[in-house]
Design a protein around this motif. Structure first.
Motif, PDB file in Angstrom:
ATOM      1  N   GLY A   1      96.432  45.714  -0.878  1.00 51.77           N
ATOM      2  CA  GLY A   1      96.106  46.445   0.110  1.00 51.77           C
ATOM      3  C   GLY A   1      97.182  47.108   0.823  1.00 51.77           C
ATOM      4  O   GLY A   1      97.827  46.548   0.939  1.00 51.77           O
ATOM      5  N   PRO A   2      96.929  47.353   2.536  1.00 54.09           N
ATOM      6  CA  PRO A   2      98.110  46.886   3.387  1.00 54.09           C
ATOM      7  C   PRO A   2      97.670  46.375   3.957  1.00 54.09           C
ATOM      8  O   PRO A   2      97.261  46.426   5.334  1.00 54.09           O
ATOM      9  N   THR A   3      98.217  45.036   3.568  1.00 54.20           N
ATOM     10  CA  THR A   3      99.118  43.798   4.124  1.00 54.20           C
ATOM     11  C   THR A   3     100.213  43.652   3.999  1.00 54.20           C
ATOM     12  O   THR A   3      99.914  42.119   3.399  1.00 54.20           O
ATOM     13  N   GLY A   4     100.567  44.244   3.978  1.00 57.58           N
ATOM     14  CA  GLY A   4     102.225  43.985   3.749  1.00 57.58           C
ATOM     15  C   GLY A   4     102.500  44.529   2.704  1.00 57.58           C
ATOM     16  O   GLY A   4     102.465  44.495   1.343  1.00 57.58           O
TER      17      GLY A   4
ATOM     18  N   GLY B   1      99.296  50.603  -5.094  1.00 58.02           N
ATOM     19  CA  GLY B   1      99.708  50.007  -4.837  1.00 58.02           C
ATOM     20  C   GLY B   1      99.719  50.409  -3.199  1.00 58.02           C
ATOM     21  O   GLY B   1      99.478  51.013  -3.018  1.00 58.02           O
ATOM     22  N   ASP B   2     100.489  49.337  -2.373  1.00 59.36           N
ATOM     23  CA  ASP B   2     100.392  50.146  -1.225  1.00 59.36           C
ATOM     24  C   ASP B   2     101.777  50.104  -0.393  1.00 59.36           C
ATOM     25  O   ASP B   2     102.410  51.125  -0.824  1.00 59.36           O
ATOM     26  N   GLN B   3     101.884  49.017  -0.064  1.00 62.91           N
ATOM     27  CA  GLN B   3     103.560  48.573   0.041  1.00 62.91           C
ATOM     28  C   GLN B   3     104.541  48.238  -0.783  1.00 62.91           C
ATOM     29  O   GLN B   3     103.906  47.118  -1.311  1.00 62.91           O
ATOM     30  N   ASP B   4     105.600  49.244  -1.679  1.00 63.52           N
ATOM     31  CA  ASP B   4     106.300  48.183  -2.432  1.00 63.52           C
ATOM     32  C   ASP B   4     105.355  47.879  -3.539  1.00 63.52           C
ATOM     33  O   ASP B   4     105.664  47.453  -4.367  1.00 63.52           O
ATOM     34  N   THR B   5     104.769  49.520  -4.230  1.00 64.95           N
ATOM     35  CA  THR B   5     104.494  49.990  -5.168  1.00 64.95           C
ATOM     36  C   THR B   5     105.155  49.467  -7.190  1.00 64.95           C
ATOM     37  O   THR B   5     104.650  48.306  -7.301  1.00 64.95           O
TER      38      THR B   5
END
Length: 326
Positions: free
Chosen positions: A129-132, A153-157
Motif C-alpha cells: 500500500g501507500p507506505t513508500g 501496487g502503489d509507489q514503484d509498482t
C-alpha cells in the motif's frame, strides 16, 4: 555412406534435445514430482533444464501464491501461463516495502533476470500500500513479453529496468512513479490506473545515445478519486528521460501541464524527451503543456511503433511473438 547416415541421425537427435520444451504444472495442493510443484519458485528451481532453444512452460492453476519469485538468468525462455479465466485468478503476492526490507530494490514480489521471458494471464501484486517504495515486479530482461497481466501496487509498482519489454492488453496500477527504470518498453492497449495524485512514469535514460524509453500507445489512462487534485504523465528520474504517449485516452484529472520536472533535474529539462501524439479524451488538449515537452509529427510517431522501437539488431517483432502466446 553408412557413417554419413549415422552422423545425420545423431545431429537430428542432438537438435531435438537442444530444442526440447519442458512443461510443468503448479498448483497449491500439488504432490511434488518431476512435473508438479506447489509453488512457483519450487518449479523454477527444480524443473528439468531445457536446451539452448527450448522453453520452460509453467502452467499455473488458479490461486493466490503468497511467495516471492526470482527467475534467474539460467532460466532463459521461461513462460508463466495462468490457467484461470482471467488474470485475477492467478495472483503472485507479497507485501515488502523499502522501509522494512533495506531499500527499494529489495521489495519486489517477482524479479525477472532471464531473457526471452513471457507471462500470460497473471497478476503480480505488492500489497504494502501507500507506505513508500514497494515493487510488484522488477524486469531486467531482453525480449520480455507480458500479455493480459495485471500489476498492482502503489509507489514503484513496475520496475522496467533493462532490455526490450512489451506489455500488451494489461492493467497497471499505482500512485507514484509506478512505471520506472531504463528499459526500452512499449505499453500497448493497456489500462494504466493512478490511485492518487502522483506520476505515472519515472524514466531514467542517462544519455541521448541510449535507445531506451517508454512508449504508451493505444491505451487508456484512468484515475481513482483524486479529491480534486491532479496527476502527471511522468517526471524525469534521470536527465535524458524519454516517454512518448500516443493515441491514448487521457482523463480530466490530468494536470494541463501534462508532465512535471524533478527537482534534481530541473536545470536540465532541455535534455528530456517527453512527447505526445494524437491522444484523446478530456485530458488530451496540449495547449497548456509544459514548455519543454512537445507533440510528435506522424513521421516521428511511426518510429515509436513496437515493431520499430523494440526491433533492435535482431529485428525482434514483439507483437508477432506476443500473438503466439495462448
Amino acid at each position: 555412406m553408412l557413417w554419413r547416415h549415422m552422423f545425420s541421425a545423431l545431429c537430428l537427435a542432438s537438435t531435438a534435445v537442444f530444442a526440447q520444451d519442458v512443461h510443468v504444472h503448479v498448483a497449491q495442493n500439488a504432490k511434488v514430482d518431476a512435473t508438479h510443484f506447489p509453488t512457483i519458485q519450487m518449479a523454477l528451481d527444480h524443473a528439468a533444464d531445457v536446451g539452448p532453444q527450448g522453453k520452460l512452460f509453467l502452467h499455473i492453476a488458479p490461486g493466490v501464491y503468497k511467495e516471492r519469485v526470482w527467475v534467474s538468468p539460467r532460466r532463459a525462455r521461461t513462460v508463466l501461463l495462468g490457467e484461470g479465466k482471467s488474470a485475477s485468478d492467478v495472483v503472485i503476492s507479497a507485501g515488502m516495502n523499502a522501509a522494512h526490507s533495506g531499500g527499494t530494490f529489495f521489495t519486489e514480489t517477482v524479479e525477472v533476470n532471464a531473457d526471452d521471458f513471457a507471462a500470460d494471464n497473471i497478476t503480480f501484486e505488492n500489497t504494502a500500500g501507500p507506505t513508500g517504495q514497494a515493487l510488484a515486479i522488477a524486469v531486467s530482461a531482453d525480449r520480455a513479453i507480458f500479455k493480459r497481466c495485471r500489476f498492482l501496487g502503489d509507489q514503484d509498482t513496475l520496475f522496467a529496468d533493462y532490455g526490450r519489454q512489451y506489455y500488451v492488453d494489461s492493467y497497471i496500477e499505482g500512485g507514484v512513479d509506478f512505471i520506472f527504470g531504463n528499459a526500452t518498453a512499449v505499453f500497448d492497449r493497456d489500462e494504466i490506473h493512478i490511485l492518487r495524485p502522483g506520476y505515472l512514469t519515472a524514466q531514467s535514460r542517462t544519455n541521448a545515445e541510449q535507445p531506451t524509453g517508454y512508449v504508451i500507445k493505444d491505451s487508456r489512462v484512468t484515475a481513482g478519486d483524486l479529491q480534486g487534485k491532479r496527476f502527471f504523465l511522468g517526471r524525469p528520474w534521470r536527465a535524458y528521460a524519454r516517454v512518448v504517449v500516443m493515441r491514448t485516452e487521457l482523463p480530466v484529472s490530468l494536470d494541463p501541464r501534462g508532465w512535471s520536472e524533478w527537482k534534481q533535474n530541473a536545470a536540465e529539462l532541455a535534455k528530456v524527451s517527453f512527447a505526445e501524439f494524437e491522444n484523446k479524451g478530456p485530458g488530451a488538449a496540449t495547449q497548456g503543456r509544459a514548455s519543454w515537452t512537445r507533440s510528435l509529427s506522424p513521421k516521428e510517431a511511426a518510429g515509436y511503433e513496437p515493431k520499430v522501437f523494440l526491433a533492435g539488431a535482431d529485428h525482434w517483432d514483439a507483437p508477432v511473438e506476443a500473438a503466439k502466446l495462448p
